[in-house]
Design a protein around this motif. Sequence first.
Motif, PDB file in Angstrom:
ATOM      1  N   LEU A 105     -10.819  -1.538  -0.740  1.00 25.33           N
ATOM      2  CA  LEU A 105      -9.970  -2.203  -1.730  1.00 25.33           C
ATOM      3  C   LEU A 105      -8.793  -2.902  -1.056  1.00 25.33           C
ATOM      4  CD1 LEU A 105      -9.783   0.370  -4.672  1.00 25.33           C
ATOM      5  CD2 LEU A 105     -11.126  -1.706  -4.539  1.00 25.33           C
ATOM      6  N   VAL A 106      -8.189  -2.245  -0.056  1.00 22.08           N
ATOM      7  CA  VAL A 106      -7.078  -2.863   0.666  1.00 22.08           C
ATOM      8  C   VAL A 106      -7.562  -4.109   1.390  1.00 22.08           C
ATOM      9  CG1 VAL A 106      -5.343  -2.529   2.471  1.00 22.08           C
ATOM     10  CG2 VAL A 106      -5.919  -0.640   0.954  1.00 22.08           C
TER      11      VAL A 106
ATOM     12  N   THR B 131      -7.157   3.911  -4.453  1.00 18.91           N
ATOM     13  CA  THR B 131      -7.441   2.872  -3.466  1.00 18.91           C
ATOM     14  C   THR B 131      -8.190   3.432  -2.254  1.00 18.91           C
ATOM     15  OG1 THR B 131      -5.516   1.602  -4.132  1.00 18.91           O
ATOM     16  CG2 THR B 131      -6.343   1.207  -1.930  1.00 18.91           C
TER      17      THR B 131
ATOM     18  N   VAL C  77     -12.838   2.775  -8.836  1.00 18.33           N
ATOM     19  CA  VAL C  77     -11.501   2.951  -9.376  1.00 18.33           C
ATOM     20  C   VAL C  77     -11.582   3.517 -10.776  1.00 18.33           C
ATOM     21  CG1 VAL C  77     -10.438   1.130  -8.014  1.00 18.33           C
ATOM     22  CG2 VAL C  77     -11.475   0.564 -10.194  1.00 18.33           C
TER      23      VAL C  77
ATOM     24  N   LEU D 135      -1.210  -1.122  -4.334  1.00 20.49           N
ATOM     25  CA  LEU D 135      -2.385  -0.264  -4.140  1.00 20.49           C
ATOM     26  C   LEU D 135      -1.917   1.173  -3.916  1.00 20.49           C
ATOM     27  CD1 LEU D 135      -4.124  -2.742  -1.702  1.00 20.49           C
ATOM     28  CD2 LEU D 135      -4.910  -2.248  -4.009  1.00 20.49           C
TER      29      LEU D 135
ATOM     30  N   VAL E   8       0.862  -1.181   0.000  1.00 15.62           N
ATOM     31  CA  VAL E   8       0.000   0.000   0.000  1.00 15.62           C
ATOM     32  C   VAL E   8       0.897   1.230   0.000  1.00 15.62           C
ATOM     33  CG1 VAL E   8      -1.902   1.190   1.156  1.00 15.62           C
ATOM     34  CG2 VAL E   8      -1.682  -1.297   1.361  1.00 15.62           C
TER      35      VAL E   8
ATOM     36  N   SER F 257      -8.163  -6.986  -1.096  1.00 16.64           N
ATOM     37  CA  SER F 257      -6.893  -7.480  -1.656  1.00 16.64           C
ATOM     38  C   SER F 257      -6.177  -8.378  -0.657  1.00 16.64           C
ATOM     39  CB  SER F 257      -5.990  -6.307  -2.040  1.00 16.64           C
ATOM     40  OG  SER F 257      -6.596  -5.512  -3.033  1.00 16.64           O
TER      41      SER F 257
END
Length: 892
Positions: free
Chosen positions: A632-633, A628, A661, A601, A541, A636
């Motif tokens: 989303l994190v 992001t 996105v 990300l 990230v 993932s």
Amino acid sequence: MKSRKDEVLEALRANPNEQTAQELADQLGVDRTNVSRYLNELTKDGTVKKIDGRPVKFQITTVSKEGHINFDNLIGREDSLKSQIQKSKAAILYPPRGLHTIIFGETGTGKTMFAECMYRYAVSAKVLDENAPFITFNCADYAQNPQLLYGHIFGVKRGAFTGAEETRAGLMEQADGGILFLDEIHRLPPEGQEMLFTFIDKGTFRSLGDGQEKQASVQIIGATTETSSMFLSTFNRRIPMQIELPSLAERSLDERLAIIKEFLQQEANRLMQEIAIDKRSLLAFLLYTAEGNIGQLKRDLKLVCAKAFLHHQTNSESEKLMIVEEDLPLVVQKGLLRMNEVQDKLTPFMDKRNLYLTLKPGTEEVVWGQDPNKDMEVYHSITYKLEKLGRENLSEIDLEELISDDVDQYFETYVEELSHSNAYREIISDDLWKLVNELYDFASVQMNREYDEKVRFAFALHINSTIERIRGNQFISHPNLNDIRRSYSKEFQLAIELSNRIEEAYNIMIPLDEIGFITMFLTMDNQEQQKIDERQVAVLVVMHGKSTASSMLETVQELLGTTHGIAFNMPLTLNTEKMYGQIKNYIQGKREEFSEGIILLTDMGSPNNFGNLIFHEMGIRTRVISMTSTMLVLESIRLATLGRSLEEIYTSVISMFQTMVRLEEPTQKDEKKVIIVACFTGEGVSKRLNEVVSQIVNLDEFEVIQMQSLERESFKHRIDQLITHKDIVAIVGTMEIHYQKIPFIPAMNLFKRDKILEFQDLLGSTITLPEMVDSLTKNFSPELDVKTLFLLIDDVLQLIRKDQELIIENTAMQALSVHIAFLVDKIKKGEERPAFENVKYFHQEHLLRFNQTAASLSLIEKQFGVHFIEDDIAYIVKTLEDNRIELGLHSV
């Protein structure tokens, strides 16, 4: 001081008449036995000609002057090739340095020879210096390895990559001031096409690992069997001159006759022997279908010349080499079946006064560009074998094998079709298979481990291809040779020992790079994949701000109860280059943690470019998701901890959060499904597998793509690229490769009929059974249970396939399924069915298959209360016969 052998040679040159060994011995005052030995040595190297008789006589071979190929002596220059020659001359003369050109044409149409003519014309027109280089390169050799391809074309600077121990000039530099001919240019991957753009546009290039630009004046000529649609549009624009060569079938009979006469004259000159071909044989060569064009025509002519030479050697009464109808290959003899079709065109060739076309030696040497048959090896081999076997043992001389050995690098030869369960062994000789097993038995003892049949088979295929490459003077560089030597020193030493045995068995010299490949077969680890599967995709990230990334990651880790994930905070005062440097250093320090790839990300801006940099600098596959959010994190990392692959994570996150996105619309996938054929070298092995797969599947529904699997990360990256716009349904290979949950099929399975049936079942078909039922139900009687009928028919057909070991495309099976369903409906309605012509004869001719099919169809008869008469079954059997696939392979 001259040797005795040189003295014998000089004596023959001084007296061009025929002389016996005794006459020469008397003349030189030496022993006759020694003179005979020298004469035989000189005969084998083609310097001296042996004249059979009693006694045997010898004569110096007169070597005619060989002319260069050029447009002035090219067959077809005033007819089928006239416009092509005009265009090519315009391309050469176009100021200031000519137009880059691409030559289209089927295999064997003479593209290389035509390019050579362009070069000769450029020299004669003073566009190029007399000593200007003409460099040729086959793009297929490195089609699956862009880095090696780039290095060969543009050169390599020392230290550019592991194993680059010296600076090496590329082909572009070698061709400076001349022409670079790129054969099979369609095998250049998009990256390879891009490589040429800068040079074509600016005349400059950079060697691999070198930041300094170089200049060169090079005209590029490419050759391809494909169409211009195979290339990037930007590539087509940069090569404006396109020339298409006609196939042999498109050329006139006059031109084909000229080609035949020229080749036979060439052989007559080499052998210093008169050659005659009878009228029917000549007509057969004029009319037969040569699928390999001029290349195949030359090979077939070479074969009949070798047969004529063999007969001449064993029949001293024959004064000339006679080519007669019974010695023609079957495919050539079939040309006579076309005589009635073209009767009006044959009149000029039918001189009734002569029964033979005769070509006498001594005329000026005919011209062939880059002719693979210039040497006398085939004829020397025949002479040698006759001396060894005795002149009566003609049946023991395999002329096909001799011809194949002589021109294997130019023409394809056929092997027996695969007709039984262990048929994969048919493409590997018994001697090679025995040697491979001896080598692996020895390796098993030395390495204290077992090697299964799949590994041995893959190695045998590889060695078979290696022997062919070495004999054809085609060599492959191992990109990681030094790493292999260091990492697997024990296996490398063993590979050297194994290579010595192979060298002794096949009388070849195996280079060090090939030993590197042998080492890799010895290091194949069956447990490797299990270890890889335990690793996970890394999630990085990267956010602008003092603690944005770390805060977001901590929240997600707390929610999921995991420590997976790495955060990089990027204060606004921090330079982007320094940020990338920190990430790069971190990855390099823990490289083993990133073997399954990286999901990167980011929020916005420059970090979006980090993914490409990471892959190109460190070879780690990376996918970037921008804009992001915490969600989303979370998704993932959740998928990564479940062991999902890089592409699975990427596509899942994109599809679930597409509105969050900034991405383009997902790429529409191609209609054709894709089967990947993967092997170590991308050479002959993958070609053989490609041929087998192409016979098994419907090419209107499936696309077969060959890929190199030597470098796993590069292979996976290529899969990642393909999967975005293609539906990959299977990977077929000699090495175990599991990725993206794509089914893997061992190469050995495609040479066993039961496994081929499983492979076809795995692929499925375009229309599913439920879809077929839904679309057809309204066409049947209302009282008929269509769904149950189709399900039962499908079971019966699968039973027939397996019991009779039939390999049939799924589309044909579906068509037969529909036929049987409508047949049942007709029987239920009492409608008349068509009669099968000569049904009794057909029944007897296919008795076993007929009875087996009838037995299987009884399941349908019993459940639906119908009876299939003899005519019904005959139509079904005929459909099975007409659509069954008989496998056959081409060697490389």
